[in-house]
Design a protein around this motif. Structure first.
Motif, PDB file in Angstrom:
ATOM      1  N   ASP A 195       0.818  -1.211   0.000  1.00 53.08           N
ATOM      2  CA  ASP A 195       0.000   0.000   0.000  1.00 53.08           C
ATOM      3  C   ASP A 195       0.855   1.266   0.000  1.00 53.08           C
ATOM      4  OD1 ASP A 195      -2.443  -1.529   0.179  1.00 53.08           O
ATOM      5  OD2 ASP A 195      -1.940  -1.878   2.281  1.00 53.08           O
ATOM      6  N   ASP A 196       1.968   1.237   0.713  1.00 48.91           N
ATOM      7  CA  ASP A 196       2.910   2.358   0.767  1.00 48.91           C
ATOM      8  C   ASP A 196       4.309   1.797   0.887  1.00 48.91           C
ATOM      9  OD1 ASP A 196       1.402   4.890   0.822  1.00 48.91           O
ATOM     10  OD2 ASP A 196       0.572   4.117   2.701  1.00 48.91           O
ATOM     11  N   LEU A 197       5.265   2.485   0.283  1.00 54.24           N
ATOM     12  CA  LEU A 197       6.658   2.073   0.315  1.00 54.24           C
ATOM     13  C   LEU A 197       7.508   3.336   0.372  1.00 54.24           C
ATOM     14  CD1 LEU A 197       8.524  -0.483  -0.074  1.00 54.24           C
ATOM     15  CD2 LEU A 197       8.524   0.100  -2.488  1.00 54.24           C
ATOM     16  N   VAL A 198       8.260   3.500   1.463  1.00 53.18           N
ATOM     17  CA  VAL A 198       9.065   4.697   1.659  1.00 53.18           C
ATOM     18  C   VAL A 198      10.473   4.256   2.051  1.00 53.18           C
ATOM     19  CG1 VAL A 198       9.321   6.823   3.011  1.00 53.18           C
ATOM     20  CG2 VAL A 198       7.027   5.984   2.455  1.00 53.18           C
ATOM     21  N   ALA A 199      11.478   4.849   1.429  1.00 52.77           N
ATOM     22  CA  ALA A 199      12.862   4.500   1.747  1.00 52.77           C
ATOM     23  C   ALA A 199      13.641   5.747   2.142  1.00 52.77           C
ATOM     24  CB  ALA A 199      13.524   3.834   0.550  1.00 52.77           C
ATOM     25  N   GLU A 200      14.537   5.552   3.104  1.00 50.54           N
ATOM     26  CA  GLU A 200      15.448   6.605   3.518  1.00 50.54           C
ATOM     27  C   GLU A 200      16.723   5.938   4.002  1.00 50.54           C
ATOM     28  OE1 GLU A 200      15.787   9.942   6.974  1.00 50.54           O
ATOM     29  OE2 GLU A 200      13.876   9.818   5.909  1.00 50.54           O
ATOM     30  N   GLY A 201      17.831   6.310   3.424  1.00 45.48           N
ATOM     31  CA  GLY A 201      19.094   5.678   3.796  1.00 45.48           C
ATOM     32  C   GLY A 201      19.028   4.179   3.527  1.00 45.48           C
ATOM     33  N   ASP A 202      19.372   3.386   4.544  1.00 44.20           N
ATOM     34  CA  ASP A 202      19.368   1.928   4.388  1.00 44.20           C
ATOM     35  C   ASP A 202      18.086   1.279   4.904  1.00 44.20           C
ATOM     36  OD1 ASP A 202      19.730   2.284   7.107  1.00 44.20           O
ATOM     37  OD2 ASP A 202      21.504   1.005   7.254  1.00 44.20           O
ATOM     38  N   ARG A 203      17.056   2.087   5.139  1.00 39.40           N
ATOM     39  CA  ARG A 203      15.799   1.566   5.689  1.00 39.40           C
ATOM     40  C   ARG A 203      14.644   1.762   4.713  1.00 39.40           C
ATOM     41  NH1 ARG A 203      15.967   1.345  11.864  1.00 39.40           N
ATOM     42  NH2 ARG A 203      18.198   1.512  12.204  1.00 39.40           N
ATOM     43  N   VAL A 204      13.721   0.776   4.757  1.00 39.49           N
ATOM     44  CA  VAL A 204      12.525   0.841   3.925  1.00 39.49           C
ATOM     45  C   VAL A 204      11.322   0.553   4.817  1.00 39.49           C
ATOM     46  CG1 VAL A 204      11.328  -0.075   1.894  1.00 39.49           C
ATOM     47  CG2 VAL A 204      13.833  -0.019   1.931  1.00 39.49           C
ATOM     48  N   ALA A 205      10.304   1.386   4.701  1.00 43.83           N
ATOM     49  CA  ALA A 205       9.044   1.192   5.430  1.00 43.83           C
ATOM     50  C   ALA A 205       7.986   0.752   4.423  1.00 43.83           C
ATOM     51  CB  ALA A 205       8.618   2.487   6.113  1.00 43.83           C
ATOM     52  N   PHE A 211       9.304  -2.851   8.498  1.00 45.65           N
ATOM     53  CA  PHE A 211      10.389  -1.880   8.403  1.00 45.65           C
ATOM     54  C   PHE A 211      11.664  -2.689   8.290  1.00 45.65           C
ATOM     55  CE2 PHE A 211       6.867  -0.192  10.733  1.00 45.65           C
ATOM     56  CZ  PHE A 211       6.682   1.053  10.170  1.00 45.65           C
ATOM     57  N   ILE A 212      12.372  -2.546   7.170  1.00 43.28           N
ATOM     58  CA  ILE A 212      13.550  -3.365   6.953  1.00 43.28           C
ATOM     59  C   ILE A 212      14.808  -2.505   6.842  1.00 43.28           C
ATOM     60  CG2 ILE A 212      12.226  -5.209   5.862  1.00 43.28           C
ATOM     61  CD1 ILE A 212      13.321  -4.265   3.151  1.00 43.28           C
ATOM     62  N   THR A 213      15.926  -3.106   7.204  1.00 43.92           N
ATOM     63  CA  THR A 213      17.236  -2.499   7.023  1.00 43.92           C
ATOM     64  C   THR A 213      17.961  -3.320   5.966  1.00 43.92           C
ATOM     65  OG1 THR A 213      17.303  -1.793   9.335  1.00 43.92           O
ATOM     66  CG2 THR A 213      19.386  -1.828   8.158  1.00 43.92           C
ATOM     67  N   CYS A 214      18.532  -2.637   4.997  1.00 46.16           N
ATOM     68  CA  CYS A 214      19.212  -3.288   3.878  1.00 46.16           C
ATOM     69  C   CYS A 214      20.710  -2.961   3.921  1.00 46.16           C
ATOM     70  CB  CYS A 214      18.664  -2.780   2.548  1.00 46.16           C
ATOM     71  SG  CYS A 214      16.883  -2.876   2.393  1.00 46.16           S
ATOM     72  N   ARG A 215      21.512  -3.954   3.544  1.00 47.12           N
ATOM     73  CA  ARG A 215      22.945  -3.723   3.409  1.00 47.12           C
ATOM     74  C   ARG A 215      23.470  -4.629   2.299  1.00 47.12           C
ATOM     75  NH1 ARG A 215      25.465  -5.199   8.417  1.00 47.12           N
ATOM     76  NH2 ARG A 215      25.971  -7.199   7.495  1.00 47.12           N
ATOM     77  N   TRP A 223      11.407  -5.479  11.066  1.00 49.12           N
ATOM     78  CA  TRP A 223      10.447  -5.332  12.156  1.00 49.12           C
ATOM     79  C   TRP A 223       9.068  -5.402  11.534  1.00 49.12           C
ATOM     80  CZ3 TRP A 223      14.957  -2.768  11.708  1.00 49.12           C
ATOM     81  CH2 TRP A 223      15.834  -2.820  12.781  1.00 49.12           C
ATOM     82  N   ASN A 224       8.198  -6.199  12.127  1.00 52.73           N
ATOM     83  CA  ASN A 224       6.868  -6.422  11.560  1.00 52.73           C
ATOM     84  C   ASN A 224       5.796  -6.125  12.591  1.00 52.73           C
ATOM     85  OD1 ASN A 224       7.669  -7.824   8.944  1.00 52.73           O
ATOM     86  ND2 ASN A 224       8.824  -8.936  10.485  1.00 52.73           N
ATOM     87  N   SER A 225       4.716  -5.554  12.104  1.00 49.73           N
ATOM     88  CA  SER A 225       3.585  -5.246  12.969  1.00 49.73           C
ATOM     89  C   SER A 225       2.308  -5.684  12.262  1.00 49.73           C
ATOM     90  CB  SER A 225       3.536  -3.746  13.255  1.00 49.73           C
ATOM     91  OG  SER A 225       2.410  -3.435  14.031  1.00 49.73           O
ATOM     92  N   MET A 226       1.561  -6.577  12.917  1.00 48.89           N
ATOM     93  CA  MET A 226       0.286  -7.062  12.379  1.00 48.89           C
ATOM     94  C   MET A 226      -0.538  -7.582  13.533  1.00 48.89           C
ATOM     95  SD  MET A 226       1.977 -10.379  10.645  1.00 48.89           S
ATOM     96  CE  MET A 226       3.565  -9.573  10.602  1.00 48.89           C
TER      97      MET A 226
END
Length: 142
Positions: free
Chosen positions: A71-81, A111-115, A123-126
């Motif tokens: 539904d939404d995808l936002v990235a900043e630095g090495d993180r993606v929401a 919320f993921i961290t990529c490298r 991190w998951n919330s449901m």
């Protein structure tokens, strides 16, 4: 990695791991010591692809026809929401009660961290309780 590459990694994860059920993508995109938090329960911690694959198999055995829409995808630095909605049919007994055959909807966020092109943390919330209640509700016509 670029923001576009991190977004593409998240999109590929949801499409291949969840919508297509491809375990090989877990091995490819989840760091060997990667950590997953909050799935399947809020206080769960999974470490490494094998731990994630065990829960993935359990979830897929309880639900057929899983489809996750981003539904939404936002990235900043090495993180993606990622805000997502899963639609699935309860076809197996994996939740501790018999399959109901009902289709259920599960909204959530990750919320993921990529490298270096792989996920190192997620991190998951449901609301699994709400999902269980959806499946156990009696039909209104009864």
């Amino acid at each position: 990695m670029s923001l576009a590459a991190n977004k593409a990694l998240a999109q590929r994860w949801f499409e291949e791991v969840w919508n297509q059920g491809k375990e090989s993508t877990i091995d490819e995109l989840f760091h060997p010591q990667g950590k997953g938090y909050g799935f399947p329960e809020p206080h769960s911690i999974l470490i490494g692809p094998e731990a994630f694959k065990a829960i993935h198999r359990q979830f897929h055995s309880a639900f057929g026809d899983i489809h996750i829409t981003i539904d939404d995808l936002v990235a900043e630095g090495d993180r993606v929401a990622i805000r997502w909605t899963a639609t699935m049919k309860h076809t197996g007994d994996g939740l501790g009660f018999p399959a109901t055959g009902k289709t259920a909807t599960l909204p959530g966020a990750s919320f993921i961290t990529c490298r270096d092109g792989i996920m190192t943390e997620g991190w998951n919330s449901m609301d699994m309780t709400k999902l269980t209640l959806q499946l156990q509700e009696r039909d209104a016509q009864i």
